[in-house]
Design a protein around this motif. Sequence first.
Motif, PDB file in Angstrom:
ATOM      1  N   ARG A  96       0.823  -1.207   0.000  1.00  0.00           N
ATOM      2  CA  ARG A  96       0.000   0.000   0.000  1.00  0.00           C
ATOM      3  C   ARG A  96       0.860   1.262   0.000  1.00  0.00           C
ATOM      4  O   ARG A  96       0.440   2.318  -0.485  1.00  0.00           O
ATOM      5  CB  ARG A  96      -0.927  -0.015   1.219  1.00  0.00           C
ATOM      6  N   ASP A  97       2.086   1.175   0.533  1.00  0.00           N
ATOM      7  CA  ASP A  97       2.979   2.325   0.613  1.00  0.00           C
ATOM      8  C   ASP A  97       3.886   2.474  -0.606  1.00  0.00           C
ATOM      9  O   ASP A  97       4.667   3.432  -0.674  1.00  0.00           O
ATOM     10  CB  ASP A  97       3.853   2.228   1.880  1.00  0.00           C
ATOM     11  N   TRP A 103      -1.201   2.783  -4.648  1.00  0.00           N
ATOM     12  CA  TRP A 103      -2.461   3.506  -4.832  1.00  0.00           C
ATOM     13  C   TRP A 103      -3.351   2.785  -5.834  1.00  0.00           C
ATOM     14  O   TRP A 103      -4.561   2.653  -5.637  1.00  0.00           O
ATOM     15  CB  TRP A 103      -2.167   4.926  -5.302  1.00  0.00           C
ATOM     16  N   GLN A 107      -7.169   1.204  -5.325  1.00  0.00           N
ATOM     17  CA  GLN A 107      -8.292   1.611  -6.153  1.00  0.00           C
ATOM     18  C   GLN A 107      -8.985   0.435  -6.820  1.00  0.00           C
ATOM     19  O   GLN A 107     -10.153   0.517  -7.184  1.00  0.00           O
ATOM     20  CB  GLN A 107      -7.827   2.607  -7.219  1.00  0.00           C
TER      21      GLN A 107
END
Length: 285
Positions: A96-97, A103, A107
């Motif tokens: 996630r980072d 990103w 999504q």
Amino acid sequence: MIWLRKIALILHLLRGLLTCAVLFPWLGVESRQSHIRRWSRRLLRICGVTLEVQGLQPGQAMPHGAMVVSNHISWLDIYVINSWQPVRFVAKSEIRDWPVIGWLCGQTGTIFIERARKRDAHRVLHAITDVMLQGDLVCVFPEGTTTDGSSVLPFHANLMQAPISGGLPVQPVGLAYLDTATGQPTLAPAYIGDLSLLETLDAILRAPPITARLCFAPALTSTSASRRELAEAAREVVIHLSQGAHAYATELAGRVNAKGGMASTVDEGGESVESPTPHAPATAP
């Protein structure tokens, strides 16, 4: 010519970012899946990868609400599977980072798990069960790491509690990357050892044309004696599928389903495991 393909990949990534940022907030589930499938197929074409699906009849649909389990070779696996059917993946929270990629994963519905926090597994079990009960396919890579594709590591059984608790099927998938010309396995996509993502990408772009083979067996019912048994049965089927032995995998899946039995919620250490409470399916937007 590799630099031209790298430019094409960068532009394709930017297109994906724009689509997620501008269109996705306004699209329904089916429209999002259509965009994800097309984007993934385009990515494979740029990388010189052709998708081959075995074990499914043309137009055959997967059951709504199931856990897809597959062996894990490369970061490319995600886009190979999404080229067949967009699913929700379970991934480590560190992804996630990651810039841009993290990103994009968020999504497209990725469920993130914090592996360092033992209690987070219960939250993820609830989340997986809920979205499968709503009709989603959730894909996990139970090996927990990538291999070069020559073997399938033991499956971690923890997340198998989700289909057991929801009374939902497990769909085994065998993944292999083959040299298109010879039909022999290729190591080009393998994301292993100290290789970086960019190094693996470079190897894929420099390799001869690659065939990504997805091989399917009948779905397994989640009524084995325990989540460990379900994980072991799924692994045995995936081993045959990854080797292209569809007939053996189908026969094994039939024997597993015929065996049946009530599912247990006791883990390997003898401690009870909290089972997620099924919720009523939500209406898709």
